[in-house]
Design an enzyme around this catalytic site. Structure first.
Site, PDB file in Angstrom:
ATOM      1  N   CYS A 224       3.201   5.929   8.414  1.00 13.18           N
ATOM      2  CA  CYS A 224       2.215   6.109   7.350  1.00 13.18           C
ATOM      3  C   CYS A 224       1.448   7.407   7.575  1.00 13.18           C
ATOM      4  O   CYS A 224       0.987   7.674   8.689  1.00 13.18           O
ATOM      5  CB  CYS A 224       1.253   4.928   7.335  1.00 13.18           C
ATOM      6  SG  CYS A 224      -0.153   5.145   6.223  1.00 13.18           S
TER       7      CYS A 224
ATOM      8  N   HIS B 160      -1.484  -4.318  18.727  1.00 16.08           N
ATOM      9  CA  HIS B 160      -0.856  -3.967  17.449  1.00 16.08           C
ATOM     10  C   HIS B 160      -0.042  -2.680  17.606  1.00 16.08           C
ATOM     11  O   HIS B 160      -0.491  -1.731  18.259  1.00 16.08           O
ATOM     12  CB  HIS B 160      -1.928  -3.786  16.373  1.00 16.08           C
ATOM     13  CG  HIS B 160      -1.388  -3.747  14.985  1.00 16.08           C
ATOM     14  ND1 HIS B 160      -0.829  -2.622  14.432  1.00 16.08           N
ATOM     15  CD2 HIS B 160      -1.303  -4.720  14.023  1.00 16.08           C
ATOM     16  CE1 HIS B 160      -0.436  -2.883  13.200  1.00 16.08           C
ATOM     17  NE2 HIS B 160      -0.715  -4.146  12.919  1.00 16.08           N
TER      18      HIS B 160
ATOM     19  N   CYS C 244      -7.762   2.837   6.158  1.00 17.97           N
ATOM     20  CA  CYS C 244      -7.026   3.254   4.957  1.00 17.97           C
ATOM     21  C   CYS C 244      -7.806   2.870   3.702  1.00 17.97           C
ATOM     22  O   CYS C 244      -8.373   1.777   3.616  1.00 17.97           O
ATOM     23  CB  CYS C 244      -5.654   2.588   4.962  1.00 17.97           C
ATOM     24  SG  CYS C 244      -4.709   2.875   3.473  1.00 17.97           S
TER      25      CYS C 244
ATOM     26  N   THR D 158      -6.154   1.428  10.889  1.00 21.27           N
ATOM     27  CA  THR D 158      -6.231   1.583   9.427  1.00 21.27           C
ATOM     28  C   THR D 158      -6.482   0.272   8.693  1.00 21.27           C
ATOM     29  O   THR D 158      -6.976   0.280   7.565  1.00 21.27           O
ATOM     30  CB  THR D 158      -4.940   2.214   8.875  1.00 21.27           C
ATOM     31  OG1 THR D 158      -3.830   1.395   9.242  1.00 21.27           O
ATOM     32  CG2 THR D 158      -4.746   3.618   9.419  1.00 21.27           C
TER      33      THR D 158
ATOM     34  N   ASN E 213      -3.224  -6.799   8.205  1.00 21.92           N
ATOM     35  CA  ASN E 213      -3.866  -6.642   6.902  1.00 21.92           C
ATOM     36  C   ASN E 213      -4.098  -7.992   6.246  1.00 21.92           C
ATOM     37  O   ASN E 213      -5.175  -8.269   5.711  1.00 21.92           O
ATOM     38  CB  ASN E 213      -2.981  -5.757   6.014  1.00 21.92           C
ATOM     39  CG  ASN E 213      -3.684  -5.297   4.764  1.00 21.92           C
ATOM     40  OD1 ASN E 213      -3.885  -6.069   3.845  1.00 21.92           O
ATOM     41  ND2 ASN E 213      -4.048  -4.031   4.731  1.00 21.92           N
TER      42      ASN E 213
ATOM     43  N   CYS F  23       0.852  -1.187   0.000  1.00 21.11           N
ATOM     44  CA  CYS F  23       0.000   0.000   0.000  1.00 21.11           C
ATOM     45  C   CYS F  23       0.889   1.239   0.000  1.00 21.11           C
ATOM     46  O   CYS F  23       2.123   1.146   0.086  1.00 21.11           O
ATOM     47  CB  CYS F  23      -0.935   0.004   1.212  1.00 21.11           C
ATOM     48  SG  CYS F  23      -0.075   0.192   2.795  1.00 21.11           S
TER      49      CYS F  23
ATOM     50  N   GLU G 298       0.469  -0.197  15.707  1.00 25.14           N
ATOM     51  CA  GLU G 298      -0.239   1.010  15.277  1.00 25.14           C
ATOM     52  C   GLU G 298      -1.151   1.537  16.379  1.00 25.14           C
ATOM     53  O   GLU G 298      -1.178   2.740  16.660  1.00 25.14           O
ATOM     54  CB  GLU G 298      -1.061   0.722  14.018  1.00 25.14           C
ATOM     55  CG  GLU G 298      -1.843   1.937  13.522  1.00 25.14           C
ATOM     56  CD  GLU G 298      -2.768   1.619  12.368  1.00 25.14           C
ATOM     57  OE1 GLU G 298      -3.904   2.152  12.351  1.00 25.14           O
ATOM     58  OE2 GLU G 298      -2.370   0.847  11.480  1.00 25.14           O
TER      59      GLU G 298
ATOM     60  N   SER H 198       1.592  -5.506   3.185  1.00 24.88           N
ATOM     61  CA  SER H 198       3.017  -5.554   3.521  1.00 24.88           C
ATOM     62  C   SER H 198       3.761  -6.598   2.707  1.00 24.88           C
ATOM     63  O   SER H 198       4.904  -6.926   3.023  1.00 24.88           O
ATOM     64  CB  SER H 198       3.191  -5.852   5.026  1.00 24.88           C
ATOM     65  OG  SER H 198       2.593  -4.849   5.811  1.00 24.88           O
TER      66      SER H 198
END
Length: 699
Positions: free
Chosen positions: A111, A136, A208, A180, A238, A28, A138, A281
């Site tokens: 990001c 996670h 996202c 995201t 993801n 991405c 993030e 990823s």
């Protein structure tokens, strides 16, 4: 030729392809940005340290380690002389503070979509609810920017349970954000629950765009396939979400590389259609290796999702349609000779095949003499067989028309963007030619402003989506506007993900109003107010800009909620008052130009944008009854700068200071203080006089 059409023709030729690659797969925007930033540092010869895994992919991390990159768990572990790269998932504010305190050289590869969430939660005044995986990286990073109460939930039921027991719903508006890479369907449920319990909640849809595209693409493909293979790291959120999306429709397997693909040989061997997608990823080379391995195992080719049509659907319809047009069905012809009136082909029979020029193409501008050469292969339809003469009349135009029609039907169902040439302007719109088929685009869907002529579109190549199909009448309606609007939405998303105050942008002036100009900065419009166009006073923006001008602007302010962008054009270094500060300090003698008069003095231009006042007492040693007796507009005189008030933007000038001193009559002038003087300012209007003083506009 469209992708859907390409596949339909392959099916009609008997080539069967059961491995379908999802349309949206692999890196991405945020992941690619992080990898590119790290690669750039290595290319510059800098030693690099990663603060945790750059992305969730063992192959990428392993490759970087083999190239000398080190991974550290804390900022304090960063080796001396190394550039510390912050992972794409981001880190808490506390870690950024630690990096600054240690004075480390660092590269922030977070990001932009994640950084946007950081900014949202940092401003929150009330409770912040984060929907995502609490462990996670993030989510850990986002939580580190929350100044007040914070709650992390991983599902809609968990959010429901929390809100039922939450006691402070009526206080500050709670803020809801989402990881995201979270599941879009589960997030939709969470939003409804938050709206039900907290009517004053502020909900930010921070999934996202790339994540939603991948999940939607995987879901659509899974419905057409017997099984799905997801290529991605087992630790990647993801990739795991893609497995969850695909499992709704059938078996789904998560593999990290092509070695694990080989382990699925028994499961895949008996399947008819196999779909393959990849997490955000997953690098391109890993996807390619997995595809090659699957192709070897199944002894089949690979196509992309956007090319895929069901074997029982359009491929069969195409074949049936072609069969019905001729008892001899379709044929392939190898060109043996060309002349201006016809194309001679070998169709593998005793008869001589030929295509008259009119049956070559639907495009009136097509020239078979330029497009073709001896040896080329053509797909053709038999029009007429003359056994007596031993000839077969064929048509390429009709074959193309039938195939193009099914491609257009497929595009209407898939939403694929098609390309065609505007061949005519008709009542109510334009006609676009695509693959031998005409598609009608209504005037309202062309994107041309109302009352503007459509003739300018004629001859142009445009992109459009098919929005309506009449299969009985074999007619289609398209929309250019749908494509441009989608592109604009994408441009908006990219802009707001990366935009920062002070950022310099290249733009094009789109329109000019009395109060300013609108500038297109990459598909997004921002406004430059008239006060930001020039340091000099202007009456209309057209004095500086013209529509179509390419200009360099910078972002002055952003309003994300109202989607408003304020731009600046004039540069700080051009500020006349800064020029005055540097080049014309008090005591400077300068040549000044008289620009206007008042009863108590004369205004003189020191430099463009700065006028000063020569008080009547400072014009000459002798008494002056009126400034006009001594001076005139446009005259250049020498004067000394005797006073500057930068805060009030006023300048006092004196001609008398440069003259030999002479005694003055005691009653000639009263003492005049700096406060009582009326002095010039940037952009002043010398005719504005109020109570023996001038009020200056400070734009």
């Amino acid at each position: 030729m469209t992708h859907a059409l390409h596949y339909a023709i392959l099916v009609s030729r008997g080539i069967f392809m059961p491995i379908i690659l999802a349309q949206h797969s692999g890196f991405c925007f945020g992941v690619q940005r992080a990898v590119d930033a790290t690669e750039q540092l290595l290319a510059q010869g800098k030693p690099v340290a990663l603060l945790g895994e750059l992305i969730h992919n063992k192959q990428v991390t392993g490759d970087l380690l083999r190239r000398g990159v080190v991974v550290v768990n804390t900022a304090g572990e960063c080796p001396p002389g190394h550039t510390l790269v912050i992972r794409a998932h981001g880190v808490p504010q506390q870690v950024m503070n630690e990096i600054a305190a240690l004075g480390l050289d660092y590269c922030d590869a977070t990001c932009p979509f994640v950084k946007k969430i950081h900014a949202i939660v940092a401003k929150a005044q009330g409770l912040v609810v984060i929907v995502g995986d609490e462990q996670h990286p993030e989510v850990v990073g986002i939580r580190g920017y929350v100044a007040r109460d914070c709650m992390v939930v991983s599902s809609a039921p968990q959010l429901e349970n929390f809100l039922q027991n939450y006691q402070n719903k009526g206080e500050q508006s709670p803020v809801l954000v989402v990881q995201t890479t979270f599941l879009a369907q589960e997030w939709k449920k969470c939003k409804e629950i938050m709206k039900k319990h907290c009517t004053n909640a502020k909900i930010y849809d921070t999934i996202c765009d790339a994540t939603q595209l991948r999940q939607n693409s995987a879901a659509q493909l899974a419905q057409c396939c017997d099984a799905m293979v997801v290529v991605g790291d087992s630790q990647s959120s993801n990739a795991r979400k893609l497995v969850a999306v695909a499992e709704v429709h059938g078996p789904a397997y998560l593999v990290e590389d092509h070695h694990q693909v080989r382990g699925l040989q028994r499961e895949l061997a008996c399947l008819r259609h196999i779909g393959i997608t990849a997490g955000a990823s997953t690098p391109a080379r890993t996807i390619k290796e997995a595809l090659q391995t699957m192709s070897e195992l199944t002894n089949e080719n690979v196509i992309e999702q956007e090319n895929f049509l069901s074997d029982d659907d359009f491929g069969a319809q195409l074949e049936a349609s072609l069969q019905s047009m001729s008892t001899d069905q379709k044929v392939k012809g190898i060109i043996t000779a060309l002349n201006p009136s016809e194309i001679q082909v070998d169709i593998g029979r005793k008869q001589t095949g030929y295509v008259v020029a009119d049956e070559y193409s639907n495009d009136p501008n097509a020239d078979h003499m330029k497009d073709l050469k001896v040896g080329d292969e053509l797909d053709l339809i038999i029009l007429k067989t003359n056994d007596a003469e031993g000839t077969v009349q064929l048509s390429k135009r009709k074959f193309d028309s039938v195939a193009a029609w099914y491609g257009i039907v497929a595009a209407e169902e898939s939403g694929e963007v098609l390309e065609g040439k505007v061949i005519d302007v008709v009542r109510g719109g334009v006609l676009v030619m695509t693959g031998g088929m005409r598609v009608f685009v209504p005037a309202s869907q062309t994107g041309v402003p109302r009352d503007n002529p459509l003739e300018d579109l004629k001859g142009q190549t445009v992109q459009y989506r098919v929005i309506e199909v009449n299969k009985q009448r074999r007619r289609a309606v398209g929309s250019v506007k749908a494509v441009t609007q989608a592109a604009r939405r994408e441009a908006l998303a990219n802009f707001w993900a990366t935009a920062e105050v002070g950022q310099v942008l290249q733009g094009t002036v789109r329109s000019i109003m009395s109060y300013g100009a609108f500038v297109d900065v990459g598909g997004v419009d921002g406004m430059v107010h008239i006060s930001e166009l020039s340091w000099s006073r202007i009456k209309d923006p057209s004095e500086v800009f013209s529509v179509g001008d390419a200009v360099e602007v910078y972002i002055k302010a952003l309003d994300a909620e109202k989607r408003k962008i304020s731009l600046g054009y004039r540069k700080a270094e051009d500020n006349p008052w800064e020029i005055l500060r540097v080049k014309y300090p008090e005591g400077t003698v300068a040549d000044v130009t008289i620009v206007s008069f008042t009863q108590f003095g004369a205004f003189a231009r020191v430099i463009p944008g700065v006028d000063g006042l020569i008080h009547i007492s400072q014009i000459a040693n002798e008494r002056v009854e009126s400034p006009q007796d001594v001076l005139e507009v446009g005259q250049t005189v020498q004067a000394q700068i005797v006073g500057i008030d930068f805060d009030r933007r006023r300048v006092s000038l004196s001609m008398r200071a440069l003259l030999p001193e002479e005694p003055m009559a005691q009653e000639q002038y009263e003492e005049v203080s700096m406060e009582d003087e009326v002095v010039a300012s940037f952009g002043s209007d010398s005719e504005t006089v109020i109570s023996n003083a001038i009020s200056f506009d400070e734009e």
